[in-house]
Design a protein around this motif. Structure first.
Motif, mmCIF file in Angstrom:
data_model
loop_
_atom_site.group_PDB
_atom_site.id
_atom_site.type_symbol
_atom_site.label_atom_id
_atom_site.label_comp_id
_atom_site.label_asym_id
_atom_site.label_seq_id
_atom_site.Cartn_x
_atom_site.Cartn_y
_atom_site.Cartn_z
ATOM 1 N N THR A 37 -7.194 3.356 1.847
ATOM 2 C CA THR A 37 -6.038 2.445 1.804
ATOM 3 C C THR A 37 -5.434 2.238 3.190
ATOM 4 O O THR A 37 -5.155 1.116 3.600
ATOM 5 N N ARG A 38 -5.234 3.330 3.917
ATOM 6 C CA ARG A 38 -4.546 3.191 5.220
ATOM 7 C C ARG A 38 -5.355 2.331 6.196
ATOM 8 O O ARG A 38 -4.805 1.460 6.867
ATOM 9 N N ASP B 128 1.225 13.033 -0.095
ATOM 10 C CA ASP B 128 1.731 11.657 -0.039
ATOM 11 C C ASP B 128 1.913 11.050 -1.427
ATOM 12 O O ASP B 128 2.842 10.275 -1.637
ATOM 13 N N SER B 129 1.025 11.385 -2.363
ATOM 14 C CA SER B 129 1.123 10.778 -3.694
ATOM 15 C C SER B 129 1.928 11.648 -4.654
ATOM 16 O O SER B 129 2.936 11.221 -5.196
ATOM 17 N N PHE C 18 -5.168 1.108 -7.532
ATOM 18 C CA PHE C 18 -6.079 2.099 -6.953
ATOM 19 C C PHE C 18 -6.384 1.762 -5.491
ATOM 20 O O PHE C 18 -6.264 2.620 -4.614
ATOM 21 N N SER C 19 -6.709 0.518 -5.226
ATOM 22 C CA SER C 19 -7.107 0.172 -3.853
ATOM 23 C C SER C 19 -5.943 0.334 -2.882
ATOM 24 O O SER C 19 -6.146 0.509 -1.687
ATOM 25 N N ARG D 83 5.288 2.442 -4.910
ATOM 26 C CA ARG D 83 5.541 3.171 -6.152
ATOM 27 C C ARG D 83 6.123 2.220 -7.191
ATOM 28 O O ARG D 83 7.046 1.481 -6.904
ATOM 29 N N GLU E 79 -3.773 13.734 1.125
ATOM 30 C CA GLU E 79 -2.976 12.563 0.709
ATOM 31 C C GLU E 79 -2.528 12.713 -0.742
ATOM 32 O O GLU E 79 -1.385 12.409 -1.089
ATOM 33 N N PRO F 263 0.859 -1.195 0.000
ATOM 34 C CA PRO F 263 0.000 0.000 0.000
ATOM 35 C C PRO F 263 0.894 1.244 0.000
ATOM 36 O O PRO F 263 1.917 1.267 0.692
ATOM 37 N N TRP F 264 0.527 2.252 -0.805
ATOM 38 C CA TRP F 264 1.319 3.476 -0.972
ATOM 39 C C TRP F 264 2.657 3.219 -1.665
ATOM 40 O O TRP F 264 3.542 4.084 -1.669
ATOM 41 N N PHE G 228 -5.581 -1.525 4.868
ATOM 42 C CA PHE G 228 -4.377 -2.353 4.994
ATOM 43 C C PHE G 228 -3.679 -2.152 6.340
ATOM 44 O O PHE G 228 -2.647 -2.752 6.597
ATOM 45 N N VAL H 196 -1.905 0.277 7.401
ATOM 46 C CA VAL H 196 -0.542 0.791 7.274
ATOM 47 C C VAL H 196 -0.542 2.273 7.612
ATOM 48 O O VAL H 196 -1.410 3.018 7.147
ATOM 49 N N SER I 86 -3.587 2.796 -3.338
ATOM 50 C CA SER I 86 -3.049 4.162 -3.505
ATOM 51 C C SER I 86 -1.618 4.141 -4.039
ATOM 52 O O SER I 86 -0.718 4.797 -3.517
ATOM 53 N N VAL I 87 -1.435 3.376 -5.090
ATOM 54 C CA VAL I 87 -0.100 3.220 -5.685
ATOM 55 C C VAL I 87 0.153 4.313 -6.721
ATOM 56 O O VAL I 87 -0.776 4.812 -7.354
ATOM 57 N N THR I 88 1.406 4.686 -6.873
ATOM 58 C CA THR I 88 1.822 5.633 -7.905
ATOM 59 C C THR I 88 2.575 4.887 -9.001
ATOM 60 O O THR I 88 3.423 4.050 -8.709
ATOM 61 N N LEU I 89 2.213 5.187 -10.245
ATOM 62 C CA LEU I 89 2.825 4.550 -11.414
ATOM 63 C C LEU I 89 3.529 5.628 -12.234
ATOM 64 O O LEU I 89 2.889 6.536 -12.748
ATOM 65 N N SER J 137 -0.784 8.910 -10.135
ATOM 66 C CA SER J 137 -1.011 8.402 -8.782
ATOM 67 C C SER J 137 -2.478 8.061 -8.573
ATOM 68 O O SER J 137 -3.353 8.869 -8.887
ATOM 69 N N PHE J 138 -2.704 6.876 -8.057
ATOM 70 C CA PHE J 138 -4.059 6.501 -7.664
ATOM 71 C C PHE J 138 -4.234 6.820 -6.179
ATOM 72 O O PHE J 138 -3.367 6.503 -5.378
ATOM 73 N N GLU J 139 -5.350 7.457 -5.843
ATOM 74 C CA GLU J 139 -5.582 7.835 -4.437
ATOM 75 C C GLU J 139 -6.886 7.225 -3.955
ATOM 76 O O GLU J 139 -7.944 7.444 -4.536
ATOM 77 N N MET J 140 -6.774 6.484 -2.872
ATOM 78 C CA MET J 140 -7.931 5.849 -2.259
ATOM 79 C C MET J 140 -7.833 6.124 -0.767
ATOM 80 O O MET J 140 -6.949 5.590 -0.091
ATOM 81 N N MET J 141 -8.738 6.971 -0.267
ATOM 82 C CA MET J 141 -8.641 7.391 1.126
ATOM 83 C C MET J 141 -8.692 6.227 2.110
ATOM 84 O O MET J 141 -8.234 6.343 3.242
#
Lengths: 338, 338
Positions: free
Chosen positions: B272-273, B137-138, A259-260, A240, B133, A237-238, B276, B278, A262-265, B266-270
């Protein structure tokens, strides 16, 4: 001057050696007498026009890894003078460096490391800039990331073999590289990989067996389309992910996992700066940094196949080897044209 | 306690108000007596199970924006005590806050800003955390980015209206928001947009007409699938795009332009934290930061539609409004159940 040229797109057969005019300098160019050159996958893609370049109206010179001596500078160029030893990767949108001379914008040229031979130095520019941009400009990996984990695909490949070194020695990451044969495994470890796994087998299972449920970073150098679904499972999660492969053939449903989490590509294309003429001096800065690290013996050269001259047979063989995807390190040619 | 519940997925008709047991606290939970709640697009997606959640085996309580008073704390919770005024967005994988009481992990709970009413405060958590975020963060936007440009789609929407404020007032970016009607345009400008353009018309042409060939950042809050091709044209080389919309339906060939420009997506999903587990305390930290900025009047609340109680009719109407996609700011309900 002599140059390797092509007048149509296609197989290695389209390559020939011909006498062509020396390049004319633009104001910020330097004219470089080449001493050594290296090949890259982009040579093959450009030769075949997989990169969807413009139709050829004249001859095209490939080659984007050059080391040589400055012979002249443009009217508005001030960074170098005749006699300087330099290296560069250049611009995909100009004539390349598979020639006796090449004109390059001084903002993307750096001073060659003094402790390396011409051939050793030629193994660095394109892949070194690529890895540096990926880590520092795209993924923005920093001090606070020390000790985190990265998966690098094709660890013994051109980008992989320099990326492992930067990830391990400079960023202090824990490096897992993919490698599928004894020589690749040995090289990946020599460059600094803590672990290797086989990219022809299930990556997730192999990571789990090593005790990693997820990795914080991934650098994809090879086959995003095939690997993206797995990346969704193994990226933290988070996390890159950076790719030097375009995403045009991915299955977009595999982005749901990114997406789920919150990854950056990040997409990385070494030619972006020269193509769009943005922040070009960053490449000079990167090359100077790489030279320093090479001279300090932090980074090891990867010139494992060296052809002693540029003959038609040698350049075609270098292309065939590059095309095979099975070589280790870099393929370099001394720039003596015969 | 009373709660808005559903036992099957579907339209607003599946919602009802029922008497259910008060939540049982996990060790790090706080039990919060709700004073005000707000709706979000995720309520609609969860109600209809567009988010592909697990089948319902029991009743489900929606709602992920709550403000209230701590009534009890779990055996291992130490951040709050009974009587504290708090706010939170919560976890999508637990029962939500459309109820008289909600149990929330203390690590994702912050102190409510003292200068706002309960209803004003309820307009912040989920969208505020999302925007924070995204930026920090992203996209990792920082001091060195001051003065750069950002395009924010749906500027008057839930995320858009807080994102404009953070982008303009905290990050000091030049903000272009999309807005398609006079009220949205007025609100976008009030929140800090320097310019607005109409997302029902050609974005590229409108940007060019304003004198922007490209933008440095894009925050997509609405329709990535429709906009991605245009983003490839208007994003600057080395630009960064963040999306709170999953990319499952994009045309991957549109990623080629991002590749050629070395763009980061960046994919952002509030959630996520919390999903998971994290770095959960980062959400507490963000909520505390938002509270400070709200109390300092840097950030303006966006509680533009306030229902004075939670009746079945009110919650259904709030859902219908949220579903329409045509509301401005946030839809808030005072948490008095009738």
């Amino acid at each position: 001057m002599k140059a390797v040229i092509q007048r149509t797109f296609g197989s290695v057969d389209v390559l020939s050696i011909a006498e062509v005019p020396k390049p004319i300098l633009k104001p910020r160019d330097v004219l470089i007498k080449l001493k050594s050159i290296a090949t890259n996958p982009t040579d093959i893609k450009s030769r075949e026009n997989i990169v969807n370049g413009p139709a050829l109206t004249d001859y095209k010179i490939l080659g984007w890894d050059g080391v040589g001596i400055v012979e002249a500078v443009g009217s508005n160029a001030s960074f170098y003078k005749a006699g300087d030893h330099v290296w560069f990767a250049g611009s995909r949108f100009r004539q390349g460096c598979n020639a006796e001379y090449c004109a390059v914008d001084e903002r993307i040229v750096g001073k060659k490391p003094t402790s390396l031979t011409w051939e050793e130095a030629a193994s660095f520019p394109l892949t070194g800039i690529t890895a540096w941009e990926v880590f520092f400009d795209s993924m923005k990996i920093g001090k606070s990331d020390e000790g985190k984990t990265i998966l690098i695909t094709a660890g013994a490949g051109g980008v992989g073999s320099i990326a492992i070194q930067i990830a391990k020695k400079i960023l202090k990451l824990k490096v897992i590289a993919t490698a599928s044969n004894p020589k690749s495994i040995e090289l990946s470890k020599r460059f600094g990989a803590d672990f290797t796994i086989d990219h022809t087998k299930n990556l997730e299972e192999q990571l789990n067996a090593l005790g990693f449920k997820t990795v914080d970073f991934i650098l994809e150098t090879n086959n995003l389309e095939r690997n993206l679904e797995t990346f969704g499972k193994i990226i933290a999660p988070w996390g890159r992910i950076a790719t030097i492969v375009n995403g045009a053939k991915i299955d977009p449903s595999h982005l749901l996992a990114l997406f789920s989490k919150s990854v950056t590509l990040s997409f990385e294309m070494m030619f972006t700066r020269s193509a769009f003429e943005v922040d070009m001096e960053r490449q000079k800065e990167i090359l100077d940094q790489l030279a320093k690290l090479a001279d300090e013996k932090v980074l090891e050269h990867r010139a494992f196949t060296v052809f002693p001259s540029v003959s038609l047979e040698n350049i075609r063989e270098a292309h065939r080897m590059q095309e095979s995807g099975k070589t280790h390190g870099k393929i370099v040619l001394t720039a003596d044209f015969i």
